[in-house]
Design a protein around this motif. Structure first.
Motif, PDB file in Angstrom:
ATOM      1  N   PHE A  42       0.820  -1.221   0.000  1.00 20.77           N
ATOM      2  CA  PHE A  42       0.000   0.000   0.000  1.00 20.77           C
ATOM      3  C   PHE A  42       0.856   1.274   0.000  1.00 20.77           C
ATOM      4  N   ALA A  43       2.166   1.105  -0.049  1.00 20.09           N
ATOM      5  CA  ALA A  43       3.045   2.289  -0.148  1.00 20.09           C
ATOM      6  C   ALA A  43       2.646   3.052  -1.405  1.00 20.09           C
ATOM      7  N   GLU A  44       2.619   4.380  -1.289  1.00 23.67           N
ATOM      8  CA  GLU A  44       2.114   5.178  -2.414  1.00 23.67           C
ATOM      9  C   GLU A  44       3.254   5.880  -3.156  1.00 23.67           C
ATOM     10  N   PHE A  45       3.112   5.910  -4.489  1.00 20.93           N
ATOM     11  CA  PHE A  45       4.100   6.550  -5.357  1.00 20.93           C
ATOM     12  C   PHE A  45       3.361   7.334  -6.432  1.00 20.93           C
ATOM     13  N   THR A  46       4.057   8.318  -6.975  1.00 22.76           N
ATOM     14  CA  THR A  46       3.537   9.012  -8.156  1.00 22.76           C
ATOM     15  C   THR A  46       3.882   8.152  -9.360  1.00 22.76           C
ATOM     16  N   PRO A  47       2.896   7.608 -10.054  1.00 26.33           N
ATOM     17  CA  PRO A  47       3.236   6.667 -11.123  1.00 26.33           C
ATOM     18  C   PRO A  47       3.974   7.308 -12.304  1.00 26.33           C
ATOM     19  N   ASP A  48       3.603   8.533 -12.671  1.00 27.46           N
ATOM     20  CA  ASP A  48       4.226   9.131 -13.861  1.00 27.46           C
ATOM     21  C   ASP A  48       5.720   9.292 -13.647  1.00 27.46           C
ATOM     22  N   GLY A  49       6.492   8.714 -14.513  1.00 29.96           N
ATOM     23  CA  GLY A  49       7.952   8.820 -14.422  1.00 29.96           C
ATOM     24  C   GLY A  49       8.573   7.791 -13.502  1.00 29.96           C
ATOM     25  N   LEU A  50       7.733   6.976 -12.832  1.00 27.15           N
ATOM     26  CA  LEU A  50       8.280   5.988 -11.891  1.00 27.15           C
ATOM     27  C   LEU A  50       8.944   4.836 -12.647  1.00 27.15           C
ATOM     28  N   VAL A  51      10.124   4.436 -12.171  1.00 27.57           N
ATOM     29  CA  VAL A  51      10.746   3.204 -12.675  1.00 27.57           C
ATOM     30  C   VAL A  51      10.878   2.275 -11.482  1.00 27.57           C
ATOM     31  N   PHE A  52      10.192   1.147 -11.528  1.00 24.90           N
ATOM     32  CA  PHE A  52      10.317   0.177 -10.432  1.00 24.90           C
ATOM     33  C   PHE A  52      11.022  -1.058 -10.992  1.00 24.90           C
ATOM     34  N   GLU A  53      11.487  -1.914 -10.112  1.00 30.87           N
ATOM     35  CA  GLU A  53      12.144  -3.144 -10.574  1.00 30.87           C
ATOM     36  C   GLU A  53      11.386  -4.347 -10.025  1.00 30.87           C
ATOM     37  N   VAL A  54      11.220  -5.343 -10.875  1.00 31.45           N
ATOM     38  CA  VAL A  54      10.655  -6.615 -10.431  1.00 31.45           C
ATOM     39  C   VAL A  54      11.713  -7.669 -10.702  1.00 31.45           C
ATOM     40  N   ASP A  55      12.137  -8.355  -9.651  1.00 29.99           N
ATOM     41  CA  ASP A  55      13.218  -9.340  -9.762  1.00 29.99           C
ATOM     42  C   ASP A  55      14.441  -8.726 -10.462  1.00 29.99           C
ATOM     43  N   GLY A  56      14.703  -7.476 -10.138  1.00 29.92           N
ATOM     44  CA  GLY A  56      15.894  -6.803 -10.655  1.00 29.92           C
ATOM     45  C   GLY A  56      15.756  -6.247 -12.069  1.00 29.92           C
ATOM     46  N   VAL A  57      14.595  -6.456 -12.695  1.00 28.32           N
ATOM     47  CA  VAL A  57      14.399  -5.930 -14.054  1.00 28.32           C
ATOM     48  C   VAL A  57      13.625  -4.622 -13.960  1.00 28.32           C
ATOM     49  N   ALA A  58      14.195  -3.577 -14.543  1.00 33.24           N
ATOM     50  CA  ALA A  58      13.580  -2.248 -14.445  1.00 33.24           C
ATOM     51  C   ALA A  58      12.362  -2.140 -15.359  1.00 33.24           C
ATOM     52  N   TRP A  59      11.294  -1.570 -14.823  1.00 27.41           N
ATOM     53  CA  TRP A  59      10.059  -1.339 -15.590  1.00 27.41           C
ATOM     54  C   TRP A  59       9.664   0.110 -15.447  1.00 27.41           C
ATOM     55  N   PRO A  60       9.660   0.861 -16.546  1.00 23.95           N
ATOM     56  CA  PRO A  60       9.137   2.221 -16.463  1.00 23.95           C
ATOM     57  C   PRO A  60       7.607   2.158 -16.457  1.00 23.95           C
ATOM     58  N   TYR A  61       6.981   2.937 -15.585  1.00 23.89           N
ATOM     59  CA  TYR A  61       5.513   2.992 -15.577  1.00 23.89           C
ATOM     60  C   TYR A  61       5.038   3.649 -16.870  1.00 23.89           C
ATOM     61  N   ARG A  62       4.078   3.029 -17.538  1.00 23.01           N
ATOM     62  CA  ARG A  62       3.473   3.617 -18.751  1.00 23.01           C
ATOM     63  C   ARG A  62       1.968   3.490 -18.627  1.00 23.01           C
TER      64      ARG A  62
END
Ligand code: URA
Length: 235
Positions: A42-62
């Motif tokens: 439930f941690a909140e982030f601003t999605p626009d421009g966010l780059v998160f990683e899943v299992d070390g692979v970077a995913w830009p939010y689109r």
């Protein structure tokens, strides 16, 4: 104020599965933001421009998906292919989970530039005959291409089931058997039928541009990349 979104909602919107599955990914600390694992779904982030990683692979939010693929032969442009794998099989799973579709279709044996998106309006704008978006094809013909054939393609050829002759918007010879052909329609097998009507035969077909977007030299066959903001603006 920039909108905030819970991390599990962000992951779900990006194709990482159901909310429950996304929550589990986060709780198992497989998701990081700025290199730091985030275990709170439930941690909140601003999605626009966010780059998160899943299992070390970077995913830009689109919010929407706009990408280009260098289509290899032997793939169908359909979500339910009949004889060959779908082009969608070339994309990572989160993108396949979103409603991504090819923008128009290329034949199974055609290679080159294919745009894909989950934005219905964008797809409609690029494929509607009203908008006359130019598609450029590199055509390798079976026989030498003579001036008469080029003149016929430019003047217009009559295709079966079409009331009027259809003309190429541009046609230039780049080698004895290779022409560059620009069309503004997207009719079924259009290049193959036009070249046949002009008295030759297509041996290999590659699309090299759609509107202002050109197939980049450094995108390997089967490879894809996001469209850049400037490319999207041009379209
Ligand atoms: N014209 C064709 O004949 N085939 C394609 O794949 C695209 C245009």
């Amino acid at each position: 104020m920039a909108k905030l979104m819970q991390l599990e909602r962000i992951l779900q919107s990006q194709g990482f599965g159901t909310r429950k599955a996304c929550r589990a990914l986060i709780r198992f600390e497989r998701v990081s933001v700025a290199g730091v694992p985030v275990a709170d779904p439930f941690a909140e982030f601003t999605p626009d421009g966010l780059v998160f990683e899943v299992d070390g692979v970077a995913w830009p939010y689109r919010e929407k998906v706009y990408l280009m693929l260098n289509k290899p032969a032997g793939h169908e442009c359909s979500r339910a292919p009949k004889h060959h794998p779908s082009v969608l099989a070339l994309l990572p799973e989160p993108l396949r989970n979103r409603d991504v579709q090819p923008v128009g279709r290329l034949d199974e044996d055609t290679t080159g530039l294919l745009l894909l998106s989950d934005d219905g309006q964008f797809i409609h704008r690029l494929t509607s005959p009203k908008h006359k978006v130019a598609k450029v094809y590199e055509v390798t013909a079976k026989h030498l291409v003579d001036d008469g054939q080029i003149a016929a393609l430019l003047a217009g050829v009559l295709l079966h089931d079409e009331p009027e002759p259809i003309a190429a918007a541009a046609c230039t010879r780049v080698a004895e058997r290779v022409i560059r052909l620009t069309l503004v329609e997207g009719k079924y097998h259009q290049v193959k039928r036009m070249v046949a009507a002009a008295g030759n035969r297509v041996e290999a077909l590659k699309r090299i541009a759609v509107g202002p977007i050109r197939l980049p030299d450094d995108l390997p066959e089967g490879g894809w990349r996001w469209l850049e903001a400037a490319e999207l603006a041009d379209l």
